[in-house]
Scaffold this active site. Structure first.
Site, PDB file in Angstrom:
ATOM      1  N   ARG A  11       0.622  -1.451  -0.073  1.00  0.00           N
ATOM      2  CA  ARG A  11      -0.191   0.171   0.102  1.00  0.00           C
ATOM      3  C   ARG A  11       1.307   1.545  -0.150  1.00  0.00           C
ATOM      4  O   ARG A  11       1.467   1.293   0.662  1.00  0.00           O
ATOM      5  CB  ARG A  11      -0.711  -0.283   1.234  1.00  0.00           C
ATOM      6  CG  ARG A  11      -1.877   1.014   1.049  1.00  0.00           C
ATOM      7  CD  ARG A  11      -3.502   1.442   2.244  1.00  0.00           C
ATOM      8  NE  ARG A  11      -4.027   1.748   2.668  1.00  0.00           N
ATOM      9  CZ  ARG A  11      -3.590   3.153   3.620  1.00  0.00           C
ATOM     10  NH1 ARG A  11      -2.572   3.086   4.319  1.00  0.00           N
ATOM     11  NH2 ARG A  11      -4.787   3.930   3.708  1.00  0.00           N
TER      12      ARG A  11
ATOM     13  N   ASN B 124      -7.117   7.821   2.894  1.00  0.00           N
ATOM     14  CA  ASN B 124      -6.913   7.974   4.280  1.00  0.00           C
ATOM     15  C   ASN B 124      -7.497   8.158   4.971  1.00  0.00           C
ATOM     16  O   ASN B 124      -7.963   9.395   5.250  1.00  0.00           O
ATOM     17  CB  ASN B 124      -5.145   7.649   4.284  1.00  0.00           C
ATOM     18  CG  ASN B 124      -5.089   6.860   5.294  1.00  0.00           C
ATOM     19  OD1 ASN B 124      -5.417   5.537   5.931  1.00  0.00           O
ATOM     20  ND2 ASN B 124      -4.121   7.335   6.662  1.00  0.00           N
ATOM     21  N   GLU B 125      -8.001   6.943   5.972  1.00  0.00           N
ATOM     22  CA  GLU B 125      -8.803   7.525   7.280  1.00  0.00           C
ATOM     23  C   GLU B 125      -9.582   9.041   6.942  1.00  0.00           C
ATOM     24  O   GLU B 125      -9.488   9.720   7.568  1.00  0.00           O
ATOM     25  CB  GLU B 125      -7.745   7.403   8.221  1.00  0.00           C
ATOM     26  CG  GLU B 125      -6.751   6.096   8.725  1.00  0.00           C
ATOM     27  CD  GLU B 125      -5.868   6.858   9.437  1.00  0.00           C
ATOM     28  OE1 GLU B 125      -6.158   7.317  10.339  1.00  0.00           O
ATOM     29  OE2 GLU B 125      -5.309   5.557   9.696  1.00  0.00           O
TER      30      GLU B 125
ATOM     31  N   HIS C 151      -8.814   0.166  10.141  1.00  0.00           N
ATOM     32  CA  HIS C 151      -7.329   0.068  10.940  1.00  0.00           C
ATOM     33  C   HIS C 151      -7.571  -0.001  12.135  1.00  0.00           C
ATOM     34  O   HIS C 151      -8.099   0.680  12.736  1.00  0.00           O
ATOM     35  CB  HIS C 151      -6.889   1.855  10.376  1.00  0.00           C
ATOM     36  CG  HIS C 151      -6.833   2.289   8.804  1.00  0.00           C
ATOM     37  ND1 HIS C 151      -5.826   2.998   8.128  1.00  0.00           N
ATOM     38  CD2 HIS C 151      -7.507   1.924   7.883  1.00  0.00           C
ATOM     39  CE1 HIS C 151      -5.815   3.117   7.285  1.00  0.00           C
ATOM     40  NE2 HIS C 151      -6.037   2.201   6.720  1.00  0.00           N
TER      41      HIS C 151
ATOM     42  N   TYR D 241      -5.640  -0.517  15.476  1.00  0.00           N
ATOM     43  CA  TYR D 241      -5.002  -0.077  16.779  1.00  0.00           C
ATOM     44  C   TYR D 241      -5.564  -0.359  17.943  1.00  0.00           C
ATOM     45  O   TYR D 241      -6.258  -1.274  18.293  1.00  0.00           O
ATOM     46  CB  TYR D 241      -4.303   2.008  16.276  1.00  0.00           C
ATOM     47  CG  TYR D 241      -3.262   1.443  14.960  1.00  0.00           C
ATOM     48  CD1 TYR D 241      -2.152   1.210  14.679  1.00  0.00           C
ATOM     49  CD2 TYR D 241      -3.978   2.237  13.882  1.00  0.00           C
ATOM     50  CE1 TYR D 241      -1.276   1.534  13.487  1.00  0.00           C
ATOM     51  CE2 TYR D 241      -3.257   2.878  12.598  1.00  0.00           C
ATOM     52  CZ  TYR D 241      -2.208   2.101  12.518  1.00  0.00           C
ATOM     53  OH  TYR D 241      -1.231   1.806  11.630  1.00  0.00           O
TER      54      TYR D 241
ATOM     55  N   GLU E  12      -4.191  -0.971   7.438  1.00  0.00           N
ATOM     56  CA  GLU E  12      -3.495  -0.563   8.664  1.00  0.00           C
ATOM     57  C   GLU E  12      -3.503  -1.475   9.218  1.00  0.00           C
ATOM     58  O   GLU E  12      -4.636  -1.249  10.206  1.00  0.00           O
ATOM     59  CB  GLU E  12      -3.032   0.699   8.876  1.00  0.00           C
ATOM     60  CG  GLU E  12      -2.850   1.750   8.268  1.00  0.00           C
ATOM     61  CD  GLU E  12      -2.703   3.315   8.404  1.00  0.00           C
ATOM     62  OE1 GLU E  12      -2.811   3.692   9.480  1.00  0.00           O
ATOM     63  OE2 GLU E  12      -3.210   4.098   7.355  1.00  0.00           O
TER      64      GLU E  12
ATOM     65  N   TRP F  69       1.622  -1.514   9.110  1.00  0.00           N
ATOM     66  CA  TRP F  69       1.996  -0.691   9.233  1.00  0.00           C
ATOM     67  C   TRP F  69       3.287  -0.173   9.909  1.00  0.00           C
ATOM     68  O   TRP F  69       3.546  -0.866  11.151  1.00  0.00           O
ATOM     69  CB  TRP F  69       0.965   1.016   9.474  1.00  0.00           C
ATOM     70  CG  TRP F  69       2.026   2.511   9.252  1.00  0.00           C
ATOM     71  CD1 TRP F  69       2.299   2.469  10.325  1.00  0.00           C
ATOM     72  CD2 TRP F  69       1.328   3.311   8.141  1.00  0.00           C
ATOM     73  NE1 TRP F  69       2.677   4.083   9.393  1.00  0.00           N
ATOM     74  CE2 TRP F  69       2.067   4.232   8.789  1.00  0.00           C
ATOM     75  CE3 TRP F  69       0.483   2.997   7.371  1.00  0.00           C
ATOM     76  CZ2 TRP F  69       2.502   5.215   7.798  1.00  0.00           C
ATOM     77  CZ3 TRP F  69       0.233   4.179   6.355  1.00  0.00           C
ATOM     78  CH2 TRP F  69       1.428   5.036   6.728  1.00  0.00           C
TER      79      TRP F  69
END
Length: 441
Positions: free
Chosen positions: A77, A154-155, A221, A223, A250, A279
C-alpha cells in the site's frame, strides 16, 4: 412476528441481497469482488499480505518496493499525496510506482493520505478533493486494473463529523465510476480509520450497493481500539457473515492510543481468508518510530515488529501467495523486440548539479529501423539515487537503474530521438555511468 410483517421482512432481505449480488454495470477488467471476496483478473482468490510504504515522504527510497517483495509480500500500500498537505505526486510518479510494483510482482494499493482525519485535522482534504486527484492522474491508472487497487483516501474522517462518511463515500465512488474508473475501490473507515462508532460497519451494505460495479473493498485500521481478540473477531466476522468484503488496511503491534492485539489480527485474518497490510515499512516519526519494520530502510535490519509481521506465525512469509495475474505477465513495459536488426542508443548527461543533488537527462535514439519501445539501463558507481523522473518509468534495485518508455514516447522512427529526465542525489562524486539501450516491442 405477525405473518404480514414476516413477509415484508423477507422482501427487504431479498432486496438487500439483490443489491449486493447484482451484476456489475461495467465489464470486469481486473480485480473484482465476487461473493464477498476479492478475486483477481483470472478469477482466483487474492488475499492481501503486505505492508504500507510512505512513498510520498520518502520518494528517494525507490528500492523499498523490491525489498518488500524480497521478504515475501504479495502487495504494498503506497502513500501518495493529492497536494493539500504534502507535495503532490504527479501522474509520472504514479506511473513509476505502478511500474516498480509490477516489475516486482506486487499488487499495488494506491492511497491519498491528505484526507487523514478530515473534520478534526487542520488542512485535511475532503474525499471529493481526493477524487479530483485521481481524475487528474487517471492516465497513469488506465489499463492497470489487474495490478492496482485504488484506495480513495486514508482515514477520511476523524472523530468529528464522521456521520457524513456514508454519503461522502458513496458519492466519491459514484464520481470515480462516472469518470471511467473500473478498478476495485478500497474505502477506509472513519474515526481515524478505526470505526469505533461502527459507522462503516453499519452502513457498508448501503455503500456497496451505491457502487454500480459492486466492486468496493472495505478497509479497517486496527490500532488501540482493537486491543482484544473478541473485538477483532466480532468486527471482521460481521463483514464476512454479511458477505461483504473487508481487509485490514493498517495495523501495528503497539500504538499511542493503546496496544492492539496483533496476534489476534493475524490469526483472525488467516482464519477468515481476508487481507492485511501492516504499517509501515520505515520512516515513521512523531513518537511512533516503533512501527518501523526495518531500521533506516535497510531490509537486512528488521525490527521486532518487522520480524513478527514477516516471519512470525500467520505472518507474510508463511501465508502470502503471489497474484496469479503475474503468471506470464511481461511486466510494466512491452516485451523484447524479436527483430534483431532493430536497435537504439542512449546518451546520459548531468544537466545540472548542486550540493547533494543533481538533474540527469538521457537521450534515446532509434537505429536504422523504427522501434515501438525502449529500455535504458545503467549502474551508479558512487551511491547515487533517483528521487523522481519524467518521460520514463524509472525503477532501481540497489545501484542498478532501469528506465522504460511511457506510452507516448516509445515509438520512434528510424533515427528518431526522445529524452527523459530525473532528479537524484549524490554524495560528492557523481560519475557519469555507461548506459545500455534495448528495444522493446
Amino acid at each position: 412476528m405477525r405473518p404480514r410483517l414476516a413477509l415484508i421482512a423477507a422482501a427487504v432481505c431479498t432486496l438487500v441481497l439483490s443489491l449486493l449480488t447484482a451484476a456489475p454495470a461495467h465489464a470486469d477488467t481486473g480485480f473484482r469482488i465476487q461473493d464477498g471476496r476479492l478475486v483477481d483478473a483470472n478469477g482466483n482468490d487474492f488475499i492481501l499480505r503486505g505492508v504500507n510504504h510512505a512513498h510520498t515522504w520518502y520518494p528517494q527510497e525507490t528500492g523499498a518496493i523490491a525489498d518488500i517483495k524480497a521478504l515475501g509480500a504479495n502487495s504494498v500500500r503506497v502513500v501518495l499525496s493529492s497536494g493539500q498537505r504534502w507535495t503532490r505526486n504527479d501522474a509520472a510518479d504514479v506511473s513509476a510506482v505502478i511500474a516498480e510494483c509490477r516489475e516486482n510482482r506486487l499488487i499495488c494499493v494506491l492511497e491519498v493520505h491528505d484526507t487523514t482525519g478530515y473534520g478534526e485535522q487542520a488542512g485535511a482534504a475532503t474525499l471529493d478533493q481526493a477524487v479530483d486527484y485521481w481524475i487528474g492522474v487517471q492516465d497513469a491508472l488506465a489499463g492497470q486494473e489487474p495490478y492496482v487497487i485504488l484506495n480513495i483516501g486514508n482515514e477520511p474522517f476523524g472523530n468529528t463529523g464522521y456521520a457524513a462518511w456514508t454519503d461522502a463515500t458513496a458519492e466519491a465512488i459514484t464520481r470515480l465510476r462516472g469518470a471511467g474508473f473500473d478498478h476495485t475501490i478500497m474505502v477506509d473507515a472513519p474515526n481515524w480509520g478505526q470505526d469505533w462508532t461502527f459507522t462503516m460497519r453499519d452502513n457498508a451494505a448501503e455503500v456497496f450497493a451505491a457502487d454500480p460495479d459492486r466492486n468496493t473493498l472495505f478497509s479497517i485500521h486496527m490500532y488501540g481500539v482493537f486491543d482484544t481478540a473478541a473485538e477483532i473477531e466480532s468486527y471482521l466476522g460481521h463483514f464476512t457473515d454479511a458477505g461483504l468484503p473487508i481487509a485490514v488496511g493498517e495495523f501495528g503491534h503497539d500504538h499511542s492510543d493503546g496496544n492492539p492485539d496483533e496476534d489476534a489480527i493475524l490469526a483472525t485474518a488467516e482464519e477468515l481468508g481476508i487481507g492485511y497490510l501492516g504499517w509501515s515499512w520505515s520512516g515513521n516519526g512523531g513518537g511512533v518510530e516503533y512501527l518501523d519494520m526495518v531500521n533506516g530502510f535497510d531490509p537486512n535490519s528488521l525490527t521486532p515488529w518487522g520480524e513478527r509481521l514477516f516471519n512470525g506465525e500467520n505472518g507474510i512469509a508463511a501465508t502470502a501467495e503471489e497474484a496469479s495475474v503475474f503468471d506470464g505477465d511481461p511486466g510494466p513495459g512491452p516485451g523484447p523486440d524479436p527483430d534483431p536488426e532493430a536497435g537504439c542508443t542512449a546518451e546520459y548527461r548531468v544537466a545540472g548539479q548542486w550540493s547533494g543533488g543533481f538533474q540527469g537527462e538521457v537521450r534515446v535514439t532509434a537505429g536504422d529501423t523504427a522501434i515501438r519501445g525502449w529500455e535504458v539501463t545503467w549502474t551508479f558507481a558512487d551511491g547515487q539515487t533517483v528521487t523522481n523522473a519524467w518521460n520514463a518509468a524509472v525503477t532501481r534495485s540497489g545501484a542498478d537503474v532501469t528506465a522504460v518508455n511511457q506510452s507516448y514516447n516509445g515509438t520512434l522512427s528510424a533515427g528518431g530521438t526522445t529524452t527523459f529526465g530525473f532528479q537524484g542525489t549524490h554524495n560528492g562524486r557523481n560519475t557519469v555511468p555507461e548506459v545500455d539501450c534495448a528495444v522493446r516491442s
